[in-house]
Design a protein around this motif. Structure first.
Motif, mmCIF file in Angstrom:
data_model
loop_
_atom_site.group_PDB
_atom_site.id
_atom_site.type_symbol
_atom_site.label_atom_id
_atom_site.label_comp_id
_atom_site.label_asym_id
_atom_site.label_seq_id
_atom_site.Cartn_x
_atom_site.Cartn_y
_atom_site.Cartn_z
ATOM 1 N N ALA A 196 51.912 16.722 9.947
ATOM 2 C CA ALA A 196 51.526 16.684 11.360
ATOM 3 C C ALA A 196 52.321 15.658 12.148
ATOM 4 O O ALA A 196 52.428 15.764 13.379
ATOM 5 N N ALA A 197 52.909 14.681 11.461
ATOM 6 C CA ALA A 197 53.600 13.593 12.156
ATOM 7 C C ALA A 197 54.810 14.071 12.949
ATOM 8 O O ALA A 197 55.132 13.501 14.000
ATOM 9 N N GLY A 198 55.500 15.113 12.484
ATOM 10 C CA GLY A 198 56.684 15.596 13.200
ATOM 11 C C GLY A 198 56.365 16.030 14.614
ATOM 12 O O GLY A 198 56.927 15.485 15.585
ATOM 13 N N PRO A 199 55.463 17.016 14.793
ATOM 14 C CA PRO A 199 55.103 17.414 16.161
ATOM 15 C C PRO A 199 54.504 16.274 16.977
ATOM 16 O O PRO A 199 54.784 16.155 18.170
ATOM 17 N N ILE A 200 53.698 15.424 16.339
ATOM 18 C CA ILE A 200 53.092 14.308 17.075
ATOM 19 C C ILE A 200 54.171 13.380 17.620
ATOM 20 O O ILE A 200 54.097 12.925 18.771
ATOM 21 N N PHE A 201 55.195 13.103 16.822
ATOM 22 C CA PHE A 201 56.293 12.258 17.302
ATOM 23 C C PHE A 201 57.034 12.922 18.463
ATOM 24 O O PHE A 201 57.527 12.231 19.361
ATOM 25 N N ASN A 202 57.145 14.249 18.459
ATOM 26 C CA ASN A 202 57.760 14.942 19.589
ATOM 27 C C ASN A 202 56.946 14.739 20.856
ATOM 28 O O ASN A 202 57.502 14.508 21.935
ATOM 29 N N PHE A 203 55.623 14.832 20.738
ATOM 30 C CA PHE A 203 54.771 14.605 21.911
ATOM 31 C C PHE A 203 54.886 13.156 22.387
ATOM 32 O O PHE A 203 54.922 12.902 23.588
ATOM 33 N N VAL A 204 54.942 12.235 21.440
ATOM 34 C CA VAL A 204 55.074 10.814 21.800
ATOM 35 C C VAL A 204 56.404 10.569 22.507
ATOM 36 O O VAL A 204 56.475 9.831 23.501
ATOM 37 N N LEU A 205 57.485 11.191 22.019
ATOM 38 C CA LEU A 205 58.788 11.032 22.671
ATOM 39 C C LEU A 205 58.736 11.539 24.103
ATOM 40 O O LEU A 205 59.228 10.872 25.027
ATOM 41 N N ALA A 206 58.145 12.718 24.314
ATOM 42 C CA ALA A 206 58.050 13.268 25.667
ATOM 43 C C ALA A 206 57.260 12.343 26.575
ATOM 44 O O ALA A 206 57.692 12.028 27.696
ATOM 45 N N ALA A 207 56.101 11.883 26.099
ATOM 46 C CA ALA A 207 55.272 10.995 26.914
ATOM 47 C C ALA A 207 55.995 9.676 27.199
ATOM 48 O O ALA A 207 55.910 9.136 28.309
ATOM 49 N N PHE A 208 56.728 9.166 26.203
ATOM 50 C CA PHE A 208 57.469 7.911 26.390
ATOM 51 C C PHE A 208 58.550 8.071 27.455
ATOM 52 O O PHE A 208 58.727 7.198 28.312
#
Length: 451
Positions: free
Chosen positions: A123-135
Motif C-alpha cells: 500500500a505504501a507505493g500509492p500512498i507515497f504518490n498521494f503524498v507527493l501530489a499533496a506536497f
C-alpha cells in the motif's frame, strides 16, 4: 526558447516532448517505488533490486545493504524486487531461491513477512504518490501563493468590448447592477454573456470612485483555432470575424458558442470576414459531453474556435501560511482523485467518452505542452500524474498493488494464501488487461495526434 528548439528536426522533438515526459514519469515512478522500498526496510524485508524503468539496465550501483539501484531502458514504470520474489511484480514466490537461503536471510524475505507487513509494503507505493501530489500542491501554494480572486481587473485588451466600455487594468470593482462585489468570480457569475443591455458598474480607479455602464459582449473575432478541430479542417484562421451562422447574423462570440452548441452534428454554414473579403465555410461540429458546474453532463456541438478578447482578474497571488498550504494540498489532491473516479464511473455507465482514455504518448504530449508553459506547469502536471497513477495502482487488478491487496484480504479471511496456481492465473489475467488497456490508450493517442 522552446519554440526555437522545437524547430530543430528530431532534437526538437526529443527536448520538447521526450525529456519533460521522462522527468514527470521518472519522478512519479521513483517516489512510488521508494514508498515500497522504505516501508519494506522498516518492516525488515530486504530489497534486492530498485529499478526505475524496465528492460536492460542502462546504469546502476549496489549500496552497502546489497540492493541494486538501476535505471533501465524502458521508462514506463519501475519495480522493487524483494528477497524471495519470482518476478518484478512480487506476484509469485521463488521457492527454489528460498531453499538456498540461510534461516536469517529467509526471515528477511517478502514471503516470510507477516500479512500486515506485506499489506503495508504494497500500500505504501500509492500512498507515497498521494503524498507527493499533496506536497507539490502545498509547496506551490506556500512558496508562490494561489491566484487571487480579488475584484480587481488584471487584463482588458484594447481590442475587447471591456476596454471599449471603459474598463482598465487595475480597476477595483465595487458593485454591479446594484450588487456589492467581494470577488472577481462573483462579478463573472453576475454577467450575462448574451444580454447586451449595459448595467451600472461602480469601480475605483486611481483612488476615485466612478460608475460606467457595462455589458459583457465579446466580438465574434477568432483569436485561436484548435488544431485538428472541425473549424481547423474547414479552413478558418486566427483573425477571422464571424459574420453569420446558417445565414443568421452573429452579434457576439458568446452567441456563436451558444448557437453552435445547440445545433447538433449537422453541417453548418459559417460566413466570415477575412481581410477585405468575405468567405463561407461548411463546418461539421464535433459532439462532446461537457460537465457543467452542477456536475451534470450536457451534450454540446463544438467546432474548435476561441476568443481571448477577455478581461481577467489581477494576476497577483495570495500567499498562504504553512497550515493553510498543507490543507490546500490535501484538498487539491482529493479533488483530482474525485474527478478521476467520477470520470471512470461515467465510462463504466456508458456516459463518458472512451476517446478520453490516454496513455504514455498522451502523457508525453501533455508534458511537452506543459514544458512550453513553464516549470510551474510541469511540476503541477507531475502532481496530477502522481495522484492519478497512485489511484490506478489501487484498482483491484492482479499485478497492480490493488490486486495484491485483494489477495491479502482473501488470505486474511481464509487464514492462508491463495494457491500458487491461482496467483499465477490472476497475474496472467492482470497482464492481459493492462496490455489491452495500454494498447487502447496508445491507439487513442495516435489517432488524436494524426487525425
Amino acid at each position: 526558447m522552446l519554440d526555437a528548439i522545437a524547430s530543430i528536426p528530431y532534437l526538437g522533438t526529443l527536448l520538447t516532448y521526450v525529456l519533460p515526459f521522462l522527468l514527470v514519469l521518472s519522478v512519479v515512478v521513483a517516489v512510488h517505488e521508494y514508498g515500497h522500498y522504505v516501508v519494506a526496510r522498516w518492516r525488515g524485508v530486504h530489497s534486492e533490486v530498485f529499478s526505475v524503468g524496465f528492460g536492460p539496465e542502462l546504469f546502476g550501483w549496489n549500496d552497502k545493504r546489497g540492493t541494486r539501484w538501476r535505471i533501465a531502458a524502458i521508462p514506463l514504470g519501475g519495480y522493487v524486487r524483494f528477497r524471495g520474489d519470482a518476478d518484478e511484480a512480487s506476484s509469485t514466490v521463488d521457492e527454489a531461491a528460498l531453499t538456498e537461503l540461510t534461516p536469517e536471510e529467509r526471515a528477511r524475505s517478502f514471503p516470510a513477512a507477516s500479512l500486515w507487513s506485506r499489506t503495508l509494503i504494497v500500500a505504501a507505493g500509492p500512498i507515497f504518490n498521494f503524498v507527493l501530489a499533496a506536497f507539490i500542491f502545498s509547496a506551490m501554494a506556500f512558496g508562490r501563493g494561489l491566484p487571487g480572486d480579488a475584484p480587481v481587473v488584471g487584463s482588458a485588451p484594447q481590442t475587447s468590448q471591456a476596454w471599449e466600455a471603459g474598463l482598465r487594468p487595475g480597476d477595483r470593482l465595487i458593485s454591479y447592477d446594484g450588487r456589492p462585489l467581494e470577488s472577481f468570480s462573483q462579478f463573472m457569475n453576475a454577467l450575462d454573456s448574451v444580454d447586451s443591455t449595459p448595467k451600472p458598474l461602480v469601480l475605483i480607479r486611481d483612488g476615485a470612485e466612478m460608475e460606467i455602464p457595462f455589458a459583457y459582449v465579446r466580438t465574434p473575432r477568432v483569436t485561436g483555432v484548435s488544431p485538428g478541430s472541425p473549424a481547423a479542417e474547414a479552413g478558418l484562421r486566427k483573425g477571422d470575424v464571424i459574420l453569420a451562422l446558417n445565414g443568421e447574423p452573429v452579434a457576439s462570440f458568446d452567441e456563436l458558442s451558444l448557437r453552435t452548441g445547440a445545433l447538433g452534428a449537422a453541417p453548418i454554414q459559417v460566413e466570415v470576414a477575412r481581410g477585405d473579403g468575405r468567405l463561407t465555410f461548411t463546418i461539421t461540429p464535433e459532439i462532446r459531453e461537457i460537465r457543467l458546474p452542477s456536475g451534470e453532463l450536457q451534450t454540446r456541438s463544438l467546432i474548435g474556435l476561441r476568443n481571448d478578447e477577455f478581461f481577467g482578474a489581477s494576476a497577483g497571488f495570495e500567499r498562504m501560511g504553512l497550515a493553510e498550504s498543507a490543507v490546500h494540498g490535501v484538498k487539491e489532491t482529493g479533488m483530482i482523485l474525485s474527478l478521476t473516479l467520477q470520470h471512470l464511473g461515467d465510462l463504466v455507465r456508458g456516459r463518458g467518452d472512451l476517446d478520453t482514455i490516454s496513455g504514455p504518448v498522451g502523457i508525453a504530449e501533455v508534458s511537452g505542452q506543459a514544458a512550453r508553459m513553464g516549470l510551474d506547469t510541469v511540476i503541477r502536471l507531475m502532481a496530477i500524474v502522481s495522484a492519478s497513477i497512485g489511484l490506478l495502482n489501487l484498482f483491484p487488478i492482479p499485478i497492480l498493488d490493488g490486486g495484491r491487496l485483494v489477495f491479502y484480504a482473501i488470505e486474511g479471511i481464509l487464514g492462508r494464501p491463495l494457491s500458487i496456481r491461482a496467483q499465477e492465473i490472476g497475474a496472467g489475467v492482470g497482464v492481459a488487461l493492462m496490455l489491452m488497456l495500454m494498447a487502447f490508450a496508445t491507439f487513442n493517442d495516435l489517432t488524436r495526434i494524426f487525425s
